[in-house]
Write an enzyme that holds these catalytic residues in place. Structure first.
Site, PDB file in Angstrom:
ATOM      1  N   LYS A 268       0.829  -1.217   0.000  1.00 21.88           N
ATOM      2  CA  LYS A 268       0.000   0.000   0.000  1.00 21.88           C
ATOM      3  C   LYS A 268       0.857   1.258   0.000  1.00 21.88           C
ATOM      4  O   LYS A 268       0.462   2.286  -0.563  1.00 21.88           O
ATOM      5  CB  LYS A 268      -0.956  -0.024   1.190  1.00 21.88           C
ATOM      6  CG  LYS A 268      -0.286  -0.046   2.573  1.00 21.88           C
ATOM      7  CD  LYS A 268      -0.177   1.307   3.192  1.00 21.88           C
ATOM      8  CE  LYS A 268       0.488   1.240   4.554  1.00 21.88           C
ATOM      9  NZ  LYS A 268       0.595   2.576   5.185  1.00 21.88           N
ATOM     10  N   THR A 325      -3.870   5.640   2.894  1.00 16.84           N
ATOM     11  CA  THR A 325      -2.535   6.122   2.530  1.00 16.84           C
ATOM     12  C   THR A 325      -2.544   6.875   1.205  1.00 16.84           C
ATOM     13  O   THR A 325      -1.766   7.806   1.017  1.00 16.84           O
ATOM     14  CB  THR A 325      -1.555   4.930   2.447  1.00 16.84           C
ATOM     15  OG1 THR A 325      -1.687   4.136   3.618  1.00 16.84           O
ATOM     16  CG2 THR A 325      -0.125   5.402   2.347  1.00 16.84           C
TER      17      THR A 325
END
Length: 420
Positions: A268, A325
């Site tokens: 991620k 994120t």
């Protein structure tokens, strides 16, 4: 003390009285569910397994059903002490989570000045200095004092510094004390995940757990609602940690899928760098949404190849953490990518950052790991975003070239591995 043999206890009044008292105590504990907080790996003497199992079966089906005042009204029947290794943003956040539950919490930091500042003002002088830490958080640089009586240890040191750090503290970590790792990424030297590093450095004779999910440190400290997952091969440890940490603004789910949580936590950050570049180049919401979605597809493909469950990749530690994120304003990796998209070099950005953007080193390590562990034809076509970010970080192409290459990618089925 000699071992008691099979002689009848009831011939000895003192022993008989003791057993009657024990039965009463057990009933009280079962009524208050006190046994539900006894850690399976604690060095404290625990009740017989039959009693413990019965008590555990009476625990709530979900730690979220526990009242926020549960820990205060029903304290664990053993002295819990938490040590957090690492005084960065996330170390401070997790220390705050457990300290708010009234648990004595020690922060192991590198600087005496930082330790003194935290102990005197309850604030970190550099990280989130505007946030006041709970008074039950104490800081020290003394490794032996910090670790000797810890019931659980939380590891919040960045992945690339973990091996060297553990070499300095391993002799002070008591045997059998579980480690909860909150670091995400892949080590550049060994191409290993955190589970590999911990087992190599601290041995395989203790239990490990791994925390992940969309969880910015500042929002945790500010009491903003947050949901995370703790994965461990020992589900009882994951349950105990969830019970200790969960509160009305901090939901903790559990999983056995360690590799799935690790893959999500590493990949991620790389996707977030790509998302930041897309934003920095001003390519718009359509491009950004498509990029993040395709990145999640690469995460899923890699996770399944390494043995992860698809449900984990689509859960908090995978897609959930990716959303936070990639789109969150507090994301260091997204900011790094944004500045790349604006024309700065990786070296210029790193020189001006005070915190670690894990995705930068992870992007290069990830490609090396894929080439080493994943067999098959044209890996660059299976993981074009992951390979592209690594090439940009290494200076092999410009951000615009990489993203244009994705748009000119040969048109095929959206998920080629589902053709059959």
């Amino acid at each position: 003390m000699g071992e008691i043999t099979s002689v009848s206890f009831w011939r000895y009044p003192s022993i008989g009285s003791l057993l009657v008292g024990l039965v009463i105590l057990v009933n009280i504990c079962l009524e208050t569910e006190a046994f539900s907080f006894i850690p399976s790996h604690s060095n404290i003497i625990q009740p017989p397994s039959s009693l413990r199992n019965y008590a555990l079966n009476r625990r709530p089906t979900s730690s979220r059903s526990i009242s926020p005042l549960y820990m205060k009204a029903n304290p664990p029947p053993y002295p819990v002490r938490i040590t957090v290794m690492g005084g960065g943003n996330f170390g401070l956040a997790l220390a705050s989570v457990v300290a708010k539950k009234g648990i004595p919490t020690t922060l192991l930091v590198r600087s005496d000045d930082v330790a003194s500042e935290i102990n005197e003002t309850h604030r970190h002088p550099r990280y989130m200095s505007d946030i006041k830490l709970p008074r039950t958080v104490r800081a020290t640089t003394d490794k032996k004092a910090a670790l000797a009586d810890a019931t659980y240890i939380i590891h919040a040191v960045p992945v690339q510094y973990t091996r060297d750090f553990l070499a300095t503290v391993k002799d002070f970590i008591p045997a059998n004390v579980p480690i909860l790792a909150a670091s995400k990424g892949i080590e550049t030297s060994s191409l290993g995940f955190m589970t590999d590093i911990l087992k190599e450095c601290l041995g395989e004779d203790r239990s490990y757990a791994f925390l992940s999910g969309p969880s910015f440190a500042r929002e945790i400290c500010e009491g903003v609602a947050t949901a995370v997952v703790i994965a461990s091969e020992d589900l009882m440890l994951a349950d105990d940690l969830a019970d200790l940490m969960a509160g009305e603004d901090f939901a903790v789910f559990t999983s056995r899928d360690v590799i799935g949580v690790e893959v999500g936590g590493a990949v991620k950050n790389v996707i977030a760098i790509a998302a930041g570049m897309c934003e920095g180049l001003g390519l718009g919401t359509n491009a950004l949404s498509g990029l993040v979605t395709r990145g999640c597809g690469e995460m899923r493909r890699l996770g399944i190849y390494l043995g992860a469950r698809p449900s984990t990749i689509s859960g908090l530690s995978g897609v959930g953490d990716t959303f936070g994120t990639c789109f969150g304003p507090l994301s260091r990796n997204r900011k790094f990518g944004y500045r790349l998209g604006k024309g700065e070099t990786p070296e210029e950005i790193r020189a001006s950052m005070t915190e670690v953007a894990e995705g930068v080193d992870t992007s290069i390590a990830l490609v090396k790991m894929i080439k080493k562990r994943c067999k098959g034809y044209r890996l660059d076509l299976k993981y074009p975003i992951l390979f592209g970010v690594a090439d940009i970080i290494e200076g092999k192409m410009k951000p615009l070239e990489g993203l244009q290459g994705l748009m000119n990618f040969p048109t095929r089925m959206e998920n080629y591995d589902e053709r059959f």
